[in-house]
Design a protein around this motif. Structure first.
Motif, PDB file in Angstrom:
ATOM      1  N   GLN A  78       0.836  -1.162  -0.062  1.00  0.00           N
ATOM      2  CA  GLN A  78      -0.026  -0.049   0.021  1.00  0.00           C
ATOM      3  C   GLN A  78       0.914   1.301  -0.172  1.00  0.00           C
ATOM      4  OE1 GLN A  78      -2.247  -0.733   3.445  1.00  0.00           O
ATOM      5  NE2 GLN A  78      -4.091  -1.827   2.289  1.00  0.00           N
ATOM      6  N   LYS A  81       2.591   1.480  -3.479  1.00  0.00           N
ATOM      7  CA  LYS A  81       1.444   1.253  -4.583  1.00  0.00           C
ATOM      8  C   LYS A  81       1.901   0.358  -5.605  1.00  0.00           C
ATOM      9  CE  LYS A  81      -0.181   6.225  -4.158  1.00  0.00           C
ATOM     10  NZ  LYS A  81       0.208   6.039  -2.703  1.00  0.00           N
ATOM     11  N   THR A  82       2.050  -0.947  -5.080  1.00  0.00           N
ATOM     12  CA  THR A  82       2.665  -2.152  -5.911  1.00  0.00           C
ATOM     13  C   THR A  82       1.978  -3.545  -5.325  1.00  0.00           C
ATOM     14  OG1 THR A  82       4.598  -3.200  -6.881  1.00  0.00           O
ATOM     15  CG2 THR A  82       4.747  -2.682  -4.519  1.00  0.00           C
TER      16      THR A  82
END
Length: 83
Positions: A78, A81-82
């Motif tokens: 989170q 962002k992966t």
């Protein structure tokens, strides 16, 4: 529709990383993910037992991926962002 996907692979190589405990491995993974996040990968791949790699707990074949490990990875995914 297809698209290119960027994948980063993180090694837990014992030649460069000498963990003394589980937290050493988690710190190593956290730092490595922060570093590779600069290339904005869609997916980051880790060894199956990244949290216990090269430690005595690896010898315990009954050990599984813990809820704590899942939460650790979920938070990193989170934050960066992966997947």
């Amino acid at each position: 529709m297809s698209r290119k996907v960027k994948i980063a692979v993180i090694s837990m190589s014992c030649g460069f990383h000498h963990p003394k405990c589980r937290e050493d491995n988690l710190n190593h993974v956290s730092k490595a993910i922060k570093e590779v996040s600069r290339i904005k990968p869609d997916i980051i791949s880790l060894p199956e037992y990244f949290s216990t790699a090269m430690s005595d707990t690896w010898k315990n074949k009954n050990e599984s991926f813990s809820e704590e490990d899942k939460l650790f990875m979920r938070n990193l995914a989170q934050n960066y962002k992966t997947h």
